[in-house]
Write a protein that holds these residues in place. Structure first.
Motif, PDB file in Angstrom:
ATOM      1  N   LEU A 198       1.009  -1.384   0.076  1.00  0.00           N
ATOM      2  CA  LEU A 198      -0.161  -0.131   0.045  1.00  0.00           C
ATOM      3  C   LEU A 198       0.863   1.268   0.002  1.00  0.00           C
ATOM      4  O   LEU A 198       1.734   1.346   0.596  1.00  0.00           O
ATOM      5  CB  LEU A 198      -0.886  -0.016   1.082  1.00  0.00           C
ATOM      6  N   SER A 229       0.539   4.978   0.864  1.00  0.00           N
ATOM      7  CA  SER A 229      -0.304   6.219   1.462  1.00  0.00           C
ATOM      8  C   SER A 229       0.527   7.318   2.091  1.00  0.00           C
ATOM      9  O   SER A 229       1.692   7.228   2.700  1.00  0.00           O
ATOM     10  CB  SER A 229      -1.338   5.633   2.543  1.00  0.00           C
ATOM     11  N   ALA A 266      -4.717  -3.970   7.706  1.00  0.00           N
ATOM     12  CA  ALA A 266      -4.298  -4.068   6.487  1.00  0.00           C
ATOM     13  C   ALA A 266      -3.642  -5.480   6.473  1.00  0.00           C
ATOM     14  O   ALA A 266      -3.719  -6.248   5.561  1.00  0.00           O
ATOM     15  CB  ALA A 266      -3.139  -2.986   6.281  1.00  0.00           C
ATOM     16  N   VAL A 298      -2.070  -7.519   3.241  1.00  0.00           N
ATOM     17  CA  VAL A 298      -1.183  -6.486   2.736  1.00  0.00           C
ATOM     18  C   VAL A 298       0.154  -7.027   3.304  1.00  0.00           C
ATOM     19  O   VAL A 298       0.440  -7.317   4.275  1.00  0.00           O
ATOM     20  CB  VAL A 298      -1.596  -5.189   3.415  1.00  0.00           C
TER      21      VAL A 298
END
Length: 280
Positions: free
Chosen positions: A111, A113, A130, A135
């Motif tokens: 991810l 971010s 997550a 993830v």
């Protein structure tokens, strides 16, 4: 196999990202990592695109969480984030999306971010959710090195890797510290500036790759500006372990109809896979 790799395997310290890069390197393959923005054009199509990328040769996928002030992103990805936000995409919805794909999406998902949305969410709660959604890693481009230690242990606690960025302007001493904090791989930014397609790769990237190899044994993935088979060939020639392709994928998403977008992205991924597998 190097001694440190044997110790990692013996003690089960290899993350999913570690394992992916190790297996690829063992087979003399370059890692292909597309970037897409979650929720562009909507969450349902993002789900289809993720599976299509996996089916068409992606080794890992970098999935962006849309943010209103994306400082590191060029116009293409900024517009993608705007579309995703207008579609109602939130960090929670991104995690829910990935949770729904467990058992289907088997390659590592990293991810991307900015820090503020994660702090607003609650950093540890986000990491826990997550991780439970499958993830494997987290990239926070605006996380200062001086603050990284506060977050790296939390990320690691939930069996994910915190991946940090090295820029062309990063001094060598700071580059070493960044690379040592980065887990899974070191993200080498190939240009000074924001994301976006470029006509050519800058030759200084080769020197940066060599410097990073002197520092530690992290795999090196090169991103920002990579969009053609020629770029991929250069990255391989210079000794990197992976390529991250963002704006070129996002551009195809924005220029395709909802009916055709999944197939168009899949076709481009297949073309980039062929380029990544082409030996010089």
């Amino acid at each position: 196999m190097k001694e440190h790799e044997m110790k990692l395997i013996k003690n089960n310290y290899l993350s999913k990202v570690d394992e992916k890069f190790y297996n690829l390197k063992s087979n003399n393959k370059l890692a292909l990592m597309p970037f897409i923005m979650a929720g562009d054009p909507n969450v349902e199509i993002t789900s289809e695109i993720l599976l299509k990328l996996q089916d068409n040769g992606a080794d890992l996928i970098e999935l962006g969480i849309p943010y209103s002030d994306p400082l590191a992103d060029g116009p293409t990805i900024q517009l993608s984030a705007s579309r995703a936000l207008k579609a109602g995409t939130t960090p929670r919805k991104v995690i829910t999306l990935l949770d729904s794909l467990k058992g289907k999406l088997n390659i590592p998902i990293v991810l991307f971010s900015y820090l503020n949305p994660l702090l607003c969410f609650g950093f540890e709660e986000f990491c826990e959710m997550a991780s439970n959604a499958g993830v494997s890693g987290l990239i926070i481009p605006d996380l200062p090195l001086e603050e990284a230690y506060k977050f790296s242990n939390v990320v690691r606690t939930y069996s994910m890797d915190l991946i940090l960025l090295v820029a062309p302007t990063t001094p060598f001493e700071r580059m070493e510290k960044i690379s040592n904090y980065s887990k899974g791989f070191t993200y080498l930014v190939s240009v000074t500036g924001v994301t976006g397609e470029r006509n050519k790769m800058e030759n200084r990237v080769e020197n940066l790759i060599n410097k990073l190899k002197q520092i530690n044994n992290n795999p090196i993935a090169v991103g920002f500006g990579i969009s053609t088979p020629e770029h991929i060939n250069k990255v391989r020639e210079w000794g990197a372990d992976g390529v991250i392709i963002g704006s070129a994928f996002v551009k195809r998403i924005s220029s395709s109809s909802e009916k055709d977008v999944v197939d168009q992205v899949g076709k481009f991924c297949k073309d980039m896979r062929l380029a990544a597998d082409q030996k010089n």
